[in-house]
Design a protein around this motif. Structure first.
Motif, PDB file in Angstrom:
ATOM      1  N   ASP A  14       0.808  -1.219   0.000  1.00 58.34           N
ATOM      2  CA  ASP A  14       0.000   0.000   0.000  1.00 58.34           C
ATOM      3  C   ASP A  14       0.842   1.271   0.000  1.00 58.34           C
ATOM      4  O   ASP A  14       0.304   2.374  -0.021  1.00 58.34           O
ATOM      5  N   ARG A  15       2.150   1.109   0.006  1.00 59.79           N
ATOM      6  CA  ARG A  15       3.018   2.280   0.129  1.00 59.79           C
ATOM      7  C   ARG A  15       2.801   3.280  -1.004  1.00 59.79           C
ATOM      8  O   ARG A  15       2.857   4.493  -0.805  1.00 59.79           O
ATOM      9  N   HIS A  16       2.506   2.767  -2.210  1.00 63.15           N
ATOM     10  CA  HIS A  16       2.319   3.658  -3.356  1.00 63.15           C
ATOM     11  C   HIS A  16       1.116   4.574  -3.181  1.00 63.15           C
ATOM     12  O   HIS A  16       1.027   5.630  -3.826  1.00 63.15           O
ATOM     13  N   LEU A  17       0.175   4.196  -2.296  1.00 61.64           N
ATOM     14  CA  LEU A  17      -1.011   5.017  -2.096  1.00 61.64           C
ATOM     15  C   LEU A  17      -0.701   6.328  -1.393  1.00 61.64           C
ATOM     16  O   LEU A  17      -1.490   7.268  -1.437  1.00 61.64           O
ATOM     17  N   LEU A  18       0.460   6.394  -0.761  1.00 61.10           N
ATOM     18  CA  LEU A  18       0.821   7.617  -0.043  1.00 61.10           C
ATOM     19  C   LEU A  18       1.176   8.748  -0.992  1.00 61.10           C
ATOM     20  O   LEU A  18       1.062   9.916  -0.652  1.00 61.10           O
ATOM     21  N   GLY A  19       1.616   8.398  -2.198  1.00 63.86           N
ATOM     22  CA  GLY A  19       1.981   9.432  -3.163  1.00 63.86           C
ATOM     23  C   GLY A  19       3.167  10.234  -2.692  1.00 63.86           C
ATOM     24  O   GLY A  19       3.974   9.807  -1.871  1.00 63.86           O
ATOM     25  N   ALA A  28      -3.653   6.942   7.963  1.00 66.98           N
ATOM     26  CA  ALA A  28      -4.841   6.496   8.690  1.00 66.98           C
ATOM     27  C   ALA A  28      -5.834   5.828   7.749  1.00 66.98           C
ATOM     28  O   ALA A  28      -6.462   4.818   8.108  1.00 66.98           O
ATOM     29  N   ASP A  29      -5.972   6.348   6.552  1.00 71.77           N
ATOM     30  CA  ASP A  29      -6.906   5.765   5.589  1.00 71.77           C
ATOM     31  C   ASP A  29      -6.481   4.353   5.198  1.00 71.77           C
ATOM     32  O   ASP A  29      -7.306   3.442   5.091  1.00 71.77           O
ATOM     33  N   ILE A  30      -5.179   4.166   4.992  1.00 72.06           N
ATOM     34  CA  ILE A  30      -4.664   2.825   4.664  1.00 72.06           C
ATOM     35  C   ILE A  30      -4.917   1.862   5.819  1.00 72.06           C
ATOM     36  O   ILE A  30      -5.407   0.743   5.625  1.00 72.06           O
ATOM     37  N   ILE A  35      -7.914  -2.538   8.593  1.00 69.29           N
ATOM     38  CA  ILE A  35      -8.723  -3.006   9.723  1.00 69.29           C
ATOM     39  C   ILE A  35     -10.072  -3.498   9.213  1.00 69.29           C
ATOM     40  O   ILE A  35     -10.554  -4.566   9.605  1.00 69.29           O
ATOM     41  N   ALA A  36     -10.700  -2.734   8.314  1.00 71.32           N
ATOM     42  CA  ALA A  36     -12.001  -3.115   7.766  1.00 71.32           C
ATOM     43  C   ALA A  36     -11.923  -4.423   6.998  1.00 71.32           C
ATOM     44  O   ALA A  36     -12.876  -5.204   6.977  1.00 71.32           O
ATOM     45  N   GLU A  37     -10.799  -4.689   6.356  1.00 71.89           N
ATOM     46  CA  GLU A  37     -10.646  -5.909   5.565  1.00 71.89           C
ATOM     47  C   GLU A  37     -10.130  -7.085   6.390  1.00 71.89           C
ATOM     48  O   GLU A  37      -9.950  -8.176   5.868  1.00 71.89           O
ATOM     49  N   GLY A  38      -9.879  -6.841   7.663  1.00 72.29           N
ATOM     50  CA  GLY A  38      -9.577  -7.944   8.547  1.00 72.29           C
ATOM     51  C   GLY A  38      -8.123  -8.304   8.741  1.00 72.29           C
ATOM     52  O   GLY A  38      -7.813  -9.327   9.341  1.00 72.29           O
ATOM     53  N   TYR A  39      -7.214  -7.479   8.278  1.00 71.71           N
ATOM     54  CA  TYR A  39      -5.801  -7.811   8.420  1.00 71.71           C
ATOM     55  C   TYR A  39      -5.290  -7.562   9.834  1.00 71.71           C
ATOM     56  O   TYR A  39      -4.322  -8.194  10.259  1.00 71.71           O
ATOM     57  N   PHE A  40      -5.919  -6.635  10.546  1.00 70.91           N
ATOM     58  CA  PHE A  40      -5.539  -6.365  11.933  1.00 70.91           C
ATOM     59  C   PHE A  40      -6.746  -6.676  12.821  1.00 70.91           C
ATOM     60  O   PHE A  40      -7.671  -5.871  12.908  1.00 70.91           O
ATOM     61  N   LEU A 163     -18.206   8.930   6.756  1.00 70.12           N
ATOM     62  CA  LEU A 163     -18.862   8.436   7.967  1.00 70.12           C
ATOM     63  C   LEU A 163     -19.002   6.921   7.926  1.00 70.12           C
ATOM     64  O   LEU A 163     -18.677   6.218   8.895  1.00 70.12           O
ATOM     65  N   MET A 164     -19.469   6.392   6.783  1.00 74.98           N
ATOM     66  CA  MET A 164     -19.706   4.966   6.696  1.00 74.98           C
ATOM     67  C   MET A 164     -18.419   4.157   6.675  1.00 74.98           C
ATOM     68  O   MET A 164     -18.399   3.017   7.155  1.00 74.98           O
ATOM     69  N   ARG A 165     -17.356   4.709   6.128  1.00 75.17           N
ATOM     70  CA  ARG A 165     -16.076   3.992   6.169  1.00 75.17           C
ATOM     71  C   ARG A 165     -15.679   3.696   7.601  1.00 75.17           C
ATOM     72  O   ARG A 165     -15.243   2.590   7.934  1.00 75.17           O
ATOM     73  N   GLY A 166     -15.823   4.705   8.470  1.00 72.89           N
ATOM     74  CA  GLY A 166     -15.487   4.506   9.871  1.00 72.89           C
ATOM     75  C   GLY A 166     -16.442   3.550  10.570  1.00 72.89           C
ATOM     76  O   GLY A 166     -16.022   2.681  11.337  1.00 72.89           O
ATOM     77  N   VAL A 167     -17.740   3.699  10.300  1.00 72.92           N
ATOM     78  CA  VAL A 167     -18.744   2.847  10.942  1.00 72.92           C
ATOM     79  C   VAL A 167     -18.552   1.387  10.547  1.00 72.92           C
ATOM     80  O   VAL A 167     -18.576   0.488  11.395  1.00 72.92           O
ATOM     81  N   LEU A 168     -18.343   1.138   9.257  1.00 70.80           N
ATOM     82  CA  LEU A 168     -18.198  -0.238   8.790  1.00 70.80           C
ATOM     83  C   LEU A 168     -16.860  -0.846   9.214  1.00 70.80           C
ATOM     84  O   LEU A 168     -16.775  -2.052   9.467  1.00 70.80           O
ATOM     85  N   ALA A 169     -15.828  -0.020   9.298  1.00 66.86           N
ATOM     86  CA  ALA A 169     -14.548  -0.521   9.811  1.00 66.86           C
ATOM     87  C   ALA A 169     -14.690  -0.929  11.269  1.00 66.86           C
ATOM     88  O   ALA A 169     -14.174  -1.972  11.699  1.00 66.86           O
TER      89      ALA A 169
END
Length: 235
Positions: A14-19, A28-30, A35-40, A163-169
């Motif tokens: 995901d490092r390339h996403l930092l630009g 934080a977004d990464i 977290i939402a995808e279950g890796y942590f 809002l929903m990104r945080g709620v669903l995470a």
């Protein structure tokens, strides 16, 4: 000589996403996505050294990202121990579903005239069905999260999406504690498809009814399973 601590989920990818402008918000977004995808999973300690090295960011930047996610209730800081992925209380799960009812049903209710852009919803449903055929229940869970994210995205509001990104995470933290993800997610694949088909037919009121019933049933099922699991851990 110390050992190199691994980072789950190939976080370095995901490092390339930092630009070019590496910021705490992007870090934080990464991490929020991971977290939402279950890796942590809940209770896991996040290593400053390993994550900072994987993303190529400074310790100060990473600590600011941790602070942002702590504010979002995804992480907790324990004095002299470090930063951990948060473990929800049953009351947290119930509150998350109250928020989902308010936001998701309002989005469907507020849609304009059909046709609606349903390609992303179709892709999320198809992804969940494909994962179910492969008995990849973690994949089903992720596809279900994507489905509800894309449903809210129909509102075309960046604020609602955030809002929903945080709620669903945060909700995903509860999913990780439950032992039987198949029982938790499999019954809702058909219901996701029904919601999409109601929207495709332009039946917005029916889609909202299906969604509201879906969320009520999902809340009851998850609260019961999660409450049992938390009680077992306390013993």
């Amino acid at each position: 000589m110390g050992t190199t601590e691994p980072v789950r989920g190939d976080l370095a990818d995901d490092r390339h996403l930092l630009g070019r402008t590496s910021t705490a918000e992007r870090v934080a977004d990464i991490l929020r996505t991971r977290i939402a995808e279950g890796y942590f999973p809940p209770g896991e300690r996040l290593s400053e050294e390993a994550i900072g090295r994987a993303l190529g960011v400074s310790r100060n930047t990473l600590r600011e990202a941790f602070r942002l996610l702590t504010h979002e209730r995804l992480l907790v800081h324990q004095l002299n121990r470090g930063v951990f992925v948060r473990m929800l209380a049953v009351e947290d799960v119930e509150d998350i579903y109250r928020i989902r009812q308010l936001v998701e049903c309002a989005v469907v209710q507020g849609l304009g005239d059909p046709p609606y852009p349903l390609d992303a919803l179709d892709a999320a449903v198809a992804g969940g069905e494909r994962s179910a055929r492969e008995r990849d229940w973690q994949g089903v869970s992720t596809a279900n999260i994507h489905f509800h994210s894309e449903l809210v995205a129909l509102a075309g509001s960046a604020r609602t999406d955030e809002l929903m990104r945080g709620v669903l995470a945060e909700l995903r933290l509860a999913f990780h504690v439950v032992d039987d993800p198949r029982a938790l997610h499999d019954p809702y694949l058909v219901r996701n498809r029904e919601i999409v088909e109601a929207l495709r037919a332009g039946e917005r009121t029916e889609a909202e009814r299906l969604l509201s019933a879906y969320l009520d049933d999902s809340r009851a099922r998850l609260v019961a399973a999660y409450g049992d699991r938390v009680a077992e851990e306390r013993w």
